[in-house]
Design an enzyme around this catalytic site. Structure first.
Site, short mmCIF file in Angstrom:
data_model
loop_
_atom_site.label_atom_id
_atom_site.label_comp_id
_atom_site.label_asym_id
_atom_site.label_seq_id
_atom_site.Cartn_x
_atom_site.Cartn_y
_atom_site.Cartn_z
N HIS A 1 0.73 -1.16 -0.30
CA HIS A 1 -0.03 -0.04 0.08
C HIS A 1 0.88 1.15 -0.04
O HIS A 1 2.07 1.13 0.48
CB HIS A 1 -0.86 -0.16 1.29
CG HIS A 1 -1.85 1.11 1.44
ND1 HIS A 1 -1.70 2.22 1.72
CD2 HIS A 1 -3.36 1.00 1.26
CE1 HIS A 1 -2.66 3.00 1.66
NE2 HIS A 1 -3.77 2.29 1.46
N ASP B 1 2.99 -4.66 8.12
CA ASP B 1 1.64 -3.87 7.84
C ASP B 1 0.56 -4.69 8.10
O ASP B 1 0.18 -5.56 7.05
CB ASP B 1 1.76 -3.12 6.60
CG ASP B 1 0.56 -2.47 6.14
OD1 ASP B 1 -0.34 -2.43 6.92
OD2 ASP B 1 0.51 -1.76 5.27
N GLN C 1 -4.55 -5.15 7.22
CA GLN C 1 -5.62 -6.06 6.41
C GLN C 1 -5.55 -7.44 6.95
O GLN C 1 -6.38 -8.29 6.54
CB GLN C 1 -5.35 -6.22 4.89
CG GLN C 1 -5.64 -4.73 4.23
CD GLN C 1 -6.71 -4.29 4.08
OE1 GLN C 1 -8.08 -5.06 4.50
NE2 GLN C 1 -7.20 -3.04 3.80
N LYS D 1 -10.51 -0.61 10.48
CA LYS D 1 -10.45 -1.54 9.95
C LYS D 1 -10.80 -2.84 10.78
O LYS D 1 -10.86 -3.97 10.28
CB LYS D 1 -9.30 -1.88 9.16
CG LYS D 1 -9.02 -0.62 8.04
CD LYS D 1 -7.68 -1.24 7.28
CE LYS D 1 -7.27 0.17 6.53
NZ LYS D 1 -8.07 0.39 5.09
N CYS E 1 -4.82 2.32 -3.71
CA CYS E 1 -3.65 3.01 -2.94
C CYS E 1 -2.51 2.06 -3.42
O CYS E 1 -1.51 1.83 -2.43
CB CYS E 1 -3.68 3.22 -1.52
SG CYS E 1 -4.64 4.44 -1.37
C1 PLP Z 1 -2.46 -2.72 3.61
C2 PLP Z 1 -2.96 -1.36 4.04
N1 PLP Z 1 -1.83 -0.74 4.65
C3 PLP Z 1 -1.91 0.52 4.83
C4 PLP Z 1 -3.30 1.29 5.12
C5 PLP Z 1 -3.28 2.74 5.51
O1 PLP Z 1 -4.52 2.35 6.64
P1 PLP Z 1 -4.77 3.91 7.21
O2 PLP Z 1 -5.70 4.73 6.24
O3 PLP Z 1 -5.97 3.40 8.13
O4 PLP Z 1 -3.75 4.51 7.80
C6 PLP Z 1 -4.23 0.39 4.52
C7 PLP Z 1 -5.47 0.98 4.05
O5 PLP Z 1 -6.41 0.71 3.33
C8 PLP Z 1 -4.15 -0.88 3.99
O6 PLP Z 1 -4.88 -1.63 3.38
#
Ligand code: PLP
Length: 407
Positions: free
Chosen positions: A124, A201, A204, A227, A365
């Site tokens: 992401h 990370d 998900q 999430k 993203c």
């Molecule tokens: C794999 C992953 N990393 C990071 C993020 C960023 O999360 P946040 O916008 O809650 O900071 C997301 C959000 O969709 C994501 O799916």
């Protein structure tokens, strides 16, 4: 699945009764954010009606109640991921904030010109851009582990790319676009073989599978409250004490200090060293209610149920002629990305919306990943604990309709 009472789970989420464009809502955009159970919504009202006050500051009654409730959440989160110490759980405002914190503070302390940071092709933007910024600032190099056509990490390439110049490996547990579940235990073990720390990370993953930071031996873990059925504006950075202790603070301000003099300031102990200023108290406290909710249903039950649903969705969607899946890894979790060949994902998304079905369309993203597959975007359906086979059947009917209208 005898104990999984889907009807009572759905009844806990008031928004699921909503109608969209005259159709019952089918919410399949859980990768973007999940819906909230009544207990979390109630916790927000309770906070403002009963204990609203600032934390870690006042001696008065309300301030103590708010501080206690805030710290109870930290305790619950710490238990949820099996951290060794509660003070290894830093409350941030989300995954993005957590990763930026590590990029800044770990980066300042440990990354120098000529060093390398390793990420993967399926990250992401939140797990790409902070590292790019760090590498630019320090004169370090960003290395990208390639993926295969099915959307799996190329583990052979990873093994050969690891070397003593790598100062950190930062990888997603589950890809938000492909649904790939990465072999995290192996990834971490290989990096640790060269004493390289690993940031995972878990944006998900945290809501779908049990994560034990000690068993995984992960150095940093980042995730978001919104999430995992909790409020927006709060998230977690777990870090091993041995790293957090050696990292400088992220931002300066109230709460992160021990003593302030114009000549020199000394910093507070963990976790407060990394929590400058008034936090999102309401969200922090209410994230505890979402952890409680997930535990009541049971993560292993959720994982089993969702895996079955994902299998079903993959099967019935694959029966549509024009479907092309993006991301067909052997190990997957929650996410199905696809194209209706010849149709723009946005147009498919608009038609699905007219039928009450919420999916995500676009690059999610993950623009470099889209480039890897030579596409502009996908349609993404992402599953949560409250979705049903009926939701999937409605999705299939709607995709067929979209295909007949667009092609
Ligand atoms: C794999 C992953 N990393 C990071 C993020 C960023 O999360 P946040 O916008 O809650 O900071 C997301 C959000 O969709 C994501 O799916």
């Amino acid at each position: 699945m005898t104990h999984y009472d889907i009807h009572s789970i759905r009844a806990d989420f008031p928004i699921l009764k909503t109608k969209v464009n005259g159709h019952p809502l089918v919410y399949l955009d859980n990768g973007a954010t999940t819906q909230k159970p009544q207990s979390v919504i109630n916790a927000i009202t309770d906070y403002y009606t009963q204990i609203n006050s600032n934390v870690h500051r006042g001696v008065h009654h309300l301030s103590q109640l708010a501080t206690d409730a805030y710290e109870v959440t930290r305790r619950k989160l710490s238990e949820f991921i099996n951290a060794t110490h509660d003070y290894e759980v830093i409350l941030t405002n989300g995954t993005t904030h957590s990763i930026n914190l590590v990029a800044n503070c770990y980066g300042k302390q440990f990354v120098e010109a000529g060093d390398e940071i390793m990420i993967s092709e399926m990250e992401h933007h939140s797990n790409i851009v902070p590292w790019q910024m760090l590498c630019e600032e320090r004169g370090a190099k960003l290395r990208v582990i390639p993926i295969t056509d099915t959307g799996e990490l190329d583990m052979e390439a990873y093994r050969t790319m690891l070397n003593e110049r790598v100062k950190l490996v930062a990888i997603t547990y589950v890809s938000n676009t492909l649904g790939t579940l990465n072999p995290m235990q192996e990834i971490i073990k290989l990096a640790h073989g060269l004493d390289i720390p690993v940031l995972v990370d878990a944006a998900q993953a945290i809501q779908h599978l049990h994560i034990d930071v000690q068993a995984l031996d992960v150095d940093f873990l980042a995730f978001s409250g919104h999430k995992m059925y909790g409020p927006t504006g709060v998230g977690v950075l777990y870090g091993k004490e041995k790293w957090l202790d050696r990292m400088p603070p992220y931002q300066g301000g109230g709460d992160m200090i021990k003593e302030v003099r114009f000549e020199k300031t000394t910093y507070n102990e963990l976790p407060f060293k990394f929590e400058a200023g008034t936090p999102n108290i309401e969200a922090g406290i209410c994230l505890g209610a979402s952890v409680d909710y997930i535990k009541t249903i049971g993560l292993s039950q959720i994982a089993l149920y969702e895996a079955e649903l994902l299998k079903y969705a993959t099967k019935v969607l694959s029966e549509i002629d024009q479907i092309r899946f993006i991301g067909t890894a052997k190990e997957k979790c929650s996410v199905i990305s696809f194209l209706v060949n010849g149709a723009h994902p946005y147009d498919v998304g608009v038609i699905l919306d007219k039928l009450g079905i919420a999916v995500r369309t676009g690059h999610h993203c993950t623009q470099p990943l889209m480039e890897r597959f030579g596409i502009l975007g996908t349609v993404r359906a992402s599953i949560a604990m409250y979705n049903t086979k009926e939701d999937i059947d409605l999705l299939v009917e709607a995709v067929k309709k979209a295909a007949s209208m667009l092609l």
